[in-house]
Design an enzyme around this catalytic site. Structure first.
Site, PDB file in Angstrom:
ATOM      1  N   GLU A 183       0.798  -1.183  -0.024  1.00 23.20           N
ATOM      2  CA  GLU A 183       0.013  -0.041   0.000  1.00 23.20           C
ATOM      3  C   GLU A 183       0.862   1.251  -0.121  1.00 23.20           C
ATOM      4  O   GLU A 183       0.670   2.167   0.828  1.00 23.20           O
ATOM      5  CB  GLU A 183      -0.723   0.101   1.277  1.00 23.20           C
ATOM      6  N   GLU A 290      -5.530 -11.070  -1.619  1.00 27.28           N
ATOM      7  CA  GLU A 290      -6.311 -10.669  -0.552  1.00 27.28           C
ATOM      8  C   GLU A 290      -7.731 -10.926  -0.884  1.00 27.28           C
ATOM      9  O   GLU A 290      -8.513 -10.090  -0.224  1.00 27.28           O
ATOM     10  CB  GLU A 290      -5.969  -9.519   0.260  1.00 27.28           C
TER      11      GLU A 290
END
Ligand code: G3I
Length: 395
Positions: A183, A290
């Site tokens: 991220e 994910e």
């Protein structure tokens, strides 16, 4: 202005806010939501669970099937049988992050992570390392000191390089890939880079520092840049700029991790295909890292603010709305796995969780019923599972 669906991805985790369905701006503590009844619309509508094919076999040799789990979850009697039958890859949901591994400079706690590695090795499963550098799991000791003092940046760089070197060395030969940086990209269109402490100190260079240190510690392990909302065109453009700049600066990046915390309505297959193709165009591999499909699709963007407002009302099991949500979810999972199967660049598909009795989405963006996985709260295959493995199954 993000569309509702795109904003939902903003919620994926770390985002400033989203409009529907998934994730939050920063929570992420999982919880186990026990439920007396199955999370399927009606178990009677589904094939006999005993006839369920193993996902890892069904998709071999296209890609590995992964699930996220922390070692204490293995004590849940529903978890181990599901993992052993369906998964050939594991990701630590939390125990391989700098919190908890990095106790202090050059002091580590590998206890829980080593338990997961041991379980995987005993059962022929690979482990994806997740994650070396992430703004939400960066212990304060990394940044201790006075930033105005000469040498502060070099001191922090040494801490980062030592951490990455020591952790990658510890797991050398035991992990199939590393999410080196997680991220790094801004959700705010005014900047390509998330304004993390790493970025504030080093600018884009922190990605190069982290990837070079990981490569030096383990020349063989694939190194991945992991991100959410790569399927949303505007964020993907920022992501690709970050990726290309890091590679141009010498970062040894082998692939991209697409988190894909999505919902039943978003993203579309073309959106995800474009993300996979952009990575392929750079000669890199794709990892789906994910995957979960939230049942909620109409949350307002403010639902991911603080405090959250405008969140879709919680669904109630056994209602037509809940049954419809499960059907939409099944169709989205079918579409996604069909797309993954078309791309040889996709090397692994990891679900973020094992079964619906434990998911971070039980608390994000608000505490409410959410059943985002392929297996229900009793770890029985849901409509989504059958839709993924049987093209003739009608959800
Ligand atoms: O294990 C400790 C426990 O000892 C302590 O008593 C307790 C109270 O604070 O915390 C426990 O650690 C928690 C850990 O999960 C294990 O349950 C952390 O607080 C909690 O923050 C952590 O949440 C995880 C979060 O990442 C942060 O690591 C979530 O389970 C996990 O689902 C979430 O996963 C992230 C991905 O890594 C990146 N993409 C988004 C995704 C969802 O946020």
């Amino acid at each position: 202005m993000l569309t509702a669906g795109a904003a939902s991805l903003l919620a994926a985790c770390g985002g400033a806010g989203g409009a529907s369905g998934t994730g939050n701006g920063g929570g992420g503590s999982s919880s186990s939501s026990s439920s007396t009844s199955s999370s399927s619309s009606s178990v009677a509508d589904l094939p006999d669970p005993a006839t369920a094919p193993a996902l890892k076999t069904h998709f071999a040799p296209k890609f590995k099937i992964g699930m996220s789990v922390d070692p204490w979850r293995l004590e849940d009697p529903l978890v181990k049988p599901t993992l052993l039958k369906h998964a050939n890859s594991l990701t630590a949901e939390s125990v391989m992050k700098a919190e908890p591994i990095g106790v202090s400079a050059a002091v580590y706690n590998f206890t829980e992570a080593d338990k997961l590695i041991a379980f995987a090795q005993a059962n022929g499963m690979e482990v994806r390392g997740h994650a070396l550098v992430w703004h939400r799991a960066a212990p304060s000791w990394f940044f201790a000191g006075d930033p105005s003092q000469p040498g502060y940046k070099a001191t922090v760089q040494a801490r980062l390089e030592t951490y990455v070197t020591d952790v990658v060395t510890h797991f050398k030969g035991k992990v199939s890939a590393w999410d080196v940086v997680n991220e790094a990209v801004s959700d705010d269109p005014s900047s390509n880079y998330r304004n993390s402490q790493w970025y504030q100190i080093f600018g884009p260079e922190y990605l190069v520092i982290a990837f070079k240190a990981a490569r030096a510690a383990d020349p063989a392990v694939p190194l991945i840049l992991n991100e959410y909302m790569t399927e949303q065109p505007e964020k993907r453009a920022r992501f690709l700029a970050v990726l290309d700049a890091a590679i141009a600066a010498g970062a040894p990046i082998d692939g991209v991790g697409h988190q894909l915390h999505i919902n039943s309505n978003w993203p579309s297959v073309p959106d995800v295909r474009a993300a996979l193709q952009a990575v392929e165009a750079r000669g890199l591999v794709n990892h789906i890292t994910e995957l979960d499909v939230s049942l909620y699709t109409t949350d307002a963007a403010t639902c991911y603010g603080s405090p959250p407002t405008g969140c879709q009302a919680a669904l109630v099991q056994g209602t037509p709305a809940y049954a419809n949500a499960l059907k939409s979810q099944a169709l989205q999972y079918r579409a996604m796995f069909s797309l993954f199967s078309e791309h040889a660049s996709v090397k692994s598909v990891t679900m973020w969780g094992v079964a619906d009795n434990h998911t971070w989405l039980s608390n994000d963006p608000v505490p409410r019923l959410n059943h985002p996985l392929l297996f229900d709260t009793d770890a029985k295959p849901k409509s989504a599972f059958w839709a993924v493995v049987d093209p003739a199954f009608v959800p």
